[in-house]
Design a protein around this motif. Structure first.
Motif, PDB file in Angstrom:
ATOM      1  N   VAL A   1      -9.356 -41.102  76.950  1.00 25.79           N
ATOM      2  CA  VAL A   1      -8.761 -40.648  78.207  1.00 25.79           C
ATOM      3  C   VAL A   1      -8.934 -41.660  79.334  1.00 25.79           C
ATOM      4  CG1 VAL A   1      -8.867 -38.192  77.725  1.00 25.79           C
ATOM      5  CG2 VAL A   1     -10.855 -39.337  78.702  1.00 25.79           C
ATOM      6  N   LYS A   2      -9.843 -42.629  79.196  1.00 24.17           N
ATOM      7  CA  LYS A   2      -9.986 -43.635  80.249  1.00 24.17           C
ATOM      8  C   LYS A   2      -8.714 -44.469  80.377  1.00 24.17           C
ATOM      9  CE  LYS A   2     -12.194 -47.183  77.343  1.00 24.17           C
ATOM     10  NZ  LYS A   2     -13.437 -47.955  77.110  1.00 24.17           N
ATOM     11  N   TYR A   3      -7.982 -44.635  79.273  1.00 20.65           N
ATOM     12  CA  TYR A   3      -6.719 -45.374  79.332  1.00 20.65           C
ATOM     13  C   TYR A   3      -5.624 -44.535  79.990  1.00 20.65           C
ATOM     14  CZ  TYR A   3      -9.154 -48.443  76.089  1.00 20.65           C
ATOM     15  OH  TYR A   3     -10.076 -49.282  75.519  1.00 20.65           O
ATOM     16  N   GLN A   4      -5.752 -43.217  79.902  1.00 20.54           N
ATOM     17  CA  GLN A   4      -4.802 -42.348  80.589  1.00 20.54           C
ATOM     18  C   GLN A   4      -4.873 -42.576  82.088  1.00 20.54           C
ATOM     19  OE1 GLN A   4      -3.983 -37.955  79.705  1.00 20.54           O
ATOM     20  NE2 GLN A   4      -5.404 -37.806  81.401  1.00 20.54           N
ATOM     21  N   GLU A   5      -6.076 -42.719  82.630  1.00 21.90           N
ATOM     22  CA  GLU A   5      -6.228 -42.964  84.067  1.00 21.90           C
ATOM     23  C   GLU A   5      -5.590 -44.295  84.455  1.00 21.90           C
ATOM     24  OE1 GLU A   5      -9.708 -43.428  87.470  1.00 21.90           O
ATOM     25  OE2 GLU A   5     -10.205 -42.561  85.525  1.00 21.90           O
ATOM     26  N   MET A   6      -5.746 -45.308  83.602  1.00 27.76           N
ATOM     27  CA  MET A   6      -5.091 -46.595  83.859  1.00 27.76           C
ATOM     28  C   MET A   6      -3.587 -46.419  83.976  1.00 27.76           C
ATOM     29  SD  MET A   6      -6.769 -49.504  81.450  1.00 27.76           S
ATOM     30  CE  MET A   6      -8.489 -49.986  81.576  1.00 27.76           C
ATOM     31  N   LEU A   7      -3.019 -45.680  83.012  1.00 28.50           N
ATOM     32  CA  LEU A   7      -1.572 -45.510  82.991  1.00 28.50           C
ATOM     33  C   LEU A   7      -1.100 -44.681  84.177  1.00 28.50           C
ATOM     34  CD1 LEU A   7       0.984 -46.155  81.410  1.00 28.50           C
ATOM     35  CD2 LEU A   7       0.654 -44.038  80.116  1.00 28.50           C
ATOM     36  N   MET A   8      -1.861 -43.669  84.545  1.00 27.46           N
ATOM     37  CA  MET A   8      -1.501 -42.858  85.698  1.00 27.46           C
ATOM     38  C   MET A   8      -1.478 -43.704  86.968  1.00 27.46           C
ATOM     39  SD  MET A   8      -3.395 -39.186  85.055  1.00 27.46           S
ATOM     40  CE  MET A   8      -2.594 -38.412  86.446  1.00 27.46           C
ATOM     41  N   ASN A   9      -2.436 -44.620  87.104  1.00 31.44           N
ATOM     42  CA  ASN A   9      -2.463 -45.499  88.268  1.00 31.44           C
ATOM     43  C   ASN A   9      -1.226 -46.385  88.323  1.00 31.44           C
ATOM     44  OD1 ASN A   9      -4.882 -44.593  89.340  1.00 31.44           O
ATOM     45  ND2 ASN A   9      -6.115 -46.048  88.172  1.00 31.44           N
ATOM     46  N   VAL A  10      -0.797 -46.872  87.166  1.00 33.51           N
ATOM     47  CA  VAL A  10       0.403 -47.706  87.108  1.00 33.51           C
ATOM     48  C   VAL A  10       1.629 -46.912  87.553  1.00 33.51           C
ATOM     49  CG1 VAL A  10       1.969 -48.962  85.580  1.00 33.51           C
ATOM     50  CG2 VAL A  10      -0.498 -49.231  85.326  1.00 33.51           C
ATOM     51  N   VAL A  11       1.784 -45.710  87.005  1.00 37.63           N
ATOM     52  CA  VAL A  11       2.946 -44.885  87.349  1.00 37.63           C
ATOM     53  C   VAL A  11       2.943 -44.530  88.832  1.00 37.63           C
ATOM     54  CG1 VAL A  11       4.104 -42.686  86.943  1.00 37.63           C
ATOM     55  CG2 VAL A  11       3.098 -43.929  85.022  1.00 37.63           C
ATOM     56  N   LEU A  12       1.794 -44.129  89.356  1.00 44.05           N
ATOM     57  CA  LEU A  12       1.704 -43.746  90.767  1.00 44.05           C
ATOM     58  C   LEU A  12       1.971 -44.926  91.677  1.00 44.05           C
ATOM     59  CD1 LEU A  12      -1.420 -41.403  90.594  1.00 44.05           C
ATOM     60  CD2 LEU A  12       0.951 -40.717  90.997  1.00 44.05           C
ATOM     61  N   THR A  13       1.519 -46.099  91.274  1.00 47.60           N
ATOM     62  CA  THR A  13       1.771 -47.304  92.071  1.00 47.60           C
ATOM     63  C   THR A  13       3.261 -47.605  92.141  1.00 47.60           C
ATOM     64  OG1 THR A  13      -0.374 -48.257  91.503  1.00 47.60           O
ATOM     65  CG2 THR A  13       1.308 -49.774  92.281  1.00 47.60           C
ATOM     66  N   LEU A  14       3.938 -47.490  91.001  1.00 47.21           N
ATOM     67  CA  LEU A  14       5.383 -47.734  90.995  1.00 47.21           C
ATOM     68  C   LEU A  14       6.130 -46.670  91.791  1.00 47.21           C
ATOM     69  CD1 LEU A  14       5.909 -48.923  87.332  1.00 47.21           C
ATOM     70  CD2 LEU A  14       6.356 -50.241  89.392  1.00 47.21           C
ATOM     71  N   GLN A  15       5.681 -45.425  91.686  1.00 49.10           N
ATOM     72  CA  GLN A  15       6.338 -44.355  92.440  1.00 49.10           C
ATOM     73  C   GLN A  15       6.200 -44.572  93.940  1.00 49.10           C
ATOM     74  OE1 GLN A  15       4.615 -40.668  91.073  1.00 49.10           O
ATOM     75  NE2 GLN A  15       5.941 -40.550  89.278  1.00 49.10           N
ATOM     76  N   ASN A  16       5.035 -45.076  94.355  1.00 45.04           N
ATOM     77  CA  ASN A  16       4.792 -45.303  95.776  1.00 45.04           C
ATOM     78  C   ASN A  16       5.280 -46.666  96.251  1.00 45.04           C
ATOM     79  OD1 ASN A  16       3.480 -42.823  95.852  1.00 45.04           O
ATOM     80  ND2 ASN A  16       1.482 -43.722  95.430  1.00 45.04           N
ATOM     81  N   GLU A  17       5.789 -47.455  95.291  1.00 40.95           N
ATOM     82  CA  GLU A  17       6.306 -48.797  95.584  1.00 40.95           C
ATOM     83  C   GLU A  17       5.250 -49.663  96.265  1.00 40.95           C
ATOM     84  OE1 GLU A  17       9.993 -48.406  97.659  1.00 40.95           O
ATOM     85  OE2 GLU A  17      11.025 -47.517  95.948  1.00 40.95           O
ATOM     86  N   GLU A  18       3.992 -49.496  95.849  1.00 45.30           N
ATOM     87  CA  GLU A  18       2.905 -50.305  96.390  1.00 45.30           C
ATOM     88  C   GLU A  18       2.623 -51.448  95.415  1.00 45.30           C
ATOM     89  OE1 GLU A  18      -0.352 -47.684  96.909  1.00 45.30           O
ATOM     90  OE2 GLU A  18       0.668 -46.418  98.378  1.00 45.30           O
ATOM     91  N   LEU A  19       3.226 -52.586  95.659  1.00 46.47           N
ATOM     92  CA  LEU A  19       3.090 -53.711  94.746  1.00 46.47           C
ATOM     93  C   LEU A  19       2.287 -54.840  95.391  1.00 46.47           C
ATOM     94  CD1 LEU A  19       6.726 -53.786  93.315  1.00 46.47           C
ATOM     95  CD2 LEU A  19       4.714 -52.671  92.385  1.00 46.47           C
ATOM     96  N   THR A  20       1.225 -54.460  96.115  1.00 46.41           N
ATOM     97  CA  THR A  20       0.440 -55.460  96.839  1.00 46.41           C
ATOM     98  C   THR A  20      -0.447 -56.284  95.917  1.00 46.41           C
ATOM     99  OG1 THR A  20      -1.241 -53.773  97.245  1.00 46.41           O
ATOM    100  CG2 THR A  20       0.408 -54.105  98.970  1.00 46.41           C
ATOM    101  N   ASN A  21      -0.850 -55.729  94.795  1.00 47.50           N
ATOM    102  CA  ASN A  21      -1.739 -56.441  93.881  1.00 47.50           C
ATOM    103  C   ASN A  21      -1.299 -56.183  92.445  1.00 47.50           C
ATOM    104  OD1 ASN A  21      -3.871 -57.937  92.918  1.00 47.50           O
ATOM    105  ND2 ASN A  21      -5.379 -56.297  93.121  1.00 47.50           N
ATOM    106  N   PRO A  22      -0.086 -56.622  92.094  1.00 42.56           N
ATOM    107  CA  PRO A  22       0.486 -56.231  90.804  1.00 42.56           C
ATOM    108  C   PRO A  22      -0.275 -56.719  89.585  1.00 42.56           C
ATOM    109  CG  PRO A  22       1.807 -57.925  91.859  1.00 42.56           C
ATOM    110  CD  PRO A  22       0.821 -57.473  92.872  1.00 42.56           C
ATOM    111  N   GLU A  23      -0.911 -57.903  89.668  1.00 40.42           N
ATOM    112  CA  GLU A  23      -1.598 -58.392  88.472  1.00 40.42           C
ATOM    113  C   GLU A  23      -2.768 -57.494  88.095  1.00 40.42           C
ATOM    114  OE1 GLU A  23      -3.432 -60.639  91.959  1.00 40.42           O
ATOM    115  OE2 GLU A  23      -1.507 -59.805  91.356  1.00 40.42           O
ATOM    116  N   ALA A  24      -3.419 -56.899  89.082  1.00 42.55           N
ATOM    117  CA  ALA A  24      -4.557 -56.025  88.797  1.00 42.55           C
ATOM    118  C   ALA A  24      -4.131 -54.584  88.562  1.00 42.55           C
ATOM    119  CB  ALA A  24      -5.560 -56.089  89.954  1.00 42.55           C
TER     120      ALA A  24
END
Length: 297
Positions: free
Chosen positions: A149-172
């Motif tokens: 489930v720790k990878y689920q949190e990673m994926l959720m962060n990616v989706v939420l970042t794209l939804q919010n269009e916050e691409l300030t630190n895309p490599e991380a």
């Protein structure tokens, strides 16, 4: 059939737990009721399906402890860090100034004033906003026999970042997590059936080479691994049947081809569409992995 979310209820009052349990089906949810935070935390960390949590403000940390404010402090910190939708159902609303933010967010419900149905309705709306509800197929590949489930949190962060269009630190925020999740997919394939993907190929000292080797092997291409034995290089070929379908092969190439160079040097040519192409590709790979595991279970 509509998706039925699972809501964990943490409360030391057996009557409250019983009411949530009895009203669950009529409100289109499943309830797991637990009486102390240690049991609730154990369940939340078990990898079992959880869509939302109901917290008691002054609950018990353990079955033999006295109810106190420390329950709220620890449980609230946990659910916020895990990004799980939550509500607080308490008889002490006016006595807890620490609930100021949660009151402003309308996630505090008072016992005696609000009903269990009110809590269910709020959480169902919160769950509907979550990536797990929006993309149920790829998010079904976490917990239990699937990915940690720790990878689920990673994926959720990616989706939420794209939804919010916050691409300030895309490599991380975007590319590195996607690459790490792909690595975990290959590790899970090996863990579940080493005949399909030998352990020797899971070398990520050079992430790109390790990912490419795994991808090649699963495409039926012979991979030669170099090792050092008694001070001398040894070259061992590995070959096996093709496992990947064409479209999965292409999706894996998209993730490898974009994530690795992008994770080291973000260039102006990467747009939000590039980020999304990696996410969609990763979704396909996760769906493939779940089917792979289910077929062999």
């Amino acid at each position: 059939m509509a998706y039925i979310p699972t809501i964990v209820v943490d409360d030391d009052n057996p009557t409250i737990l019983k009411l949530f349990r009895l009203k669950a089906a009529a409100n289109g949810v499943k309830v797991v009721d637990l009486s102390s935070w240690d049991k609730t935390k154990e369940y939340l960390e078990s990898g079992k399906e959880v869509d939302a949590v109901v917290l008691d403000a002054r609950g018990q940390m353990t079955a033999d402890s006295t109810p106190g404010d420390e329950h709220l402090l620890e449980s609230l910190t946990w659910v916020k860090a895990a990004k799980i939708p939550y509500a607080i159902y308490t008889a002490y609303t006016a006595e807890l100034p620490m609930l100021k933010q949660q009151l402003a967010e309308n996630r505090v419900f008072s016992k005696g004033k609000h009903k269990e149905e009110d809590v269910f309705e709020f959480l169902k709306q919160e769950i509907a906003k979550s990536p797990k509800a929006k993309y149920p197929e790829p998010f079904a590949c976490f917990g239990g026999n699937y990915l940690d489930v720790k990878y689920q949190e990673m994926l959720m962060n990616v989706v939420l970042t794209l939804q919010n269009e916050e691409l300030t630190n895309p490599e991380a925020i975007l590319f590195n997590p996607c690459r790490i999740i792909l690595e975990s997919v290959f590790q899970k394939v090996n863990e579940f059936d080493e005949r399909v993907l030998p352990y020797a190929l899971l070398s990520y000292d050079d992430q790109r080479v390790g990912l490419i080797n795994c991808s090649k092997y699963l495409n039926g291409i012979t991979v030669t691994i170099r090792t050092i034995e008694q001070g001398k290089p040894k070259y061992t070929p590995y070959s096996g049947p093709r496992i990947f379908d064409d479209y999965i092969s292409q999706q894996v190439q998209t993730i490898i081809g974009i994530c690795h160079p992008a994770s080291h040097a973000i260039q102006n040519k990467y747009s939000t569409y590039t980020f999304k192409s990696v996410l969609w590709a990763l979704f396909d790979v996760l769906i493939w992995l779940k089917n792979f595991i289910d077929e062999r279970s």
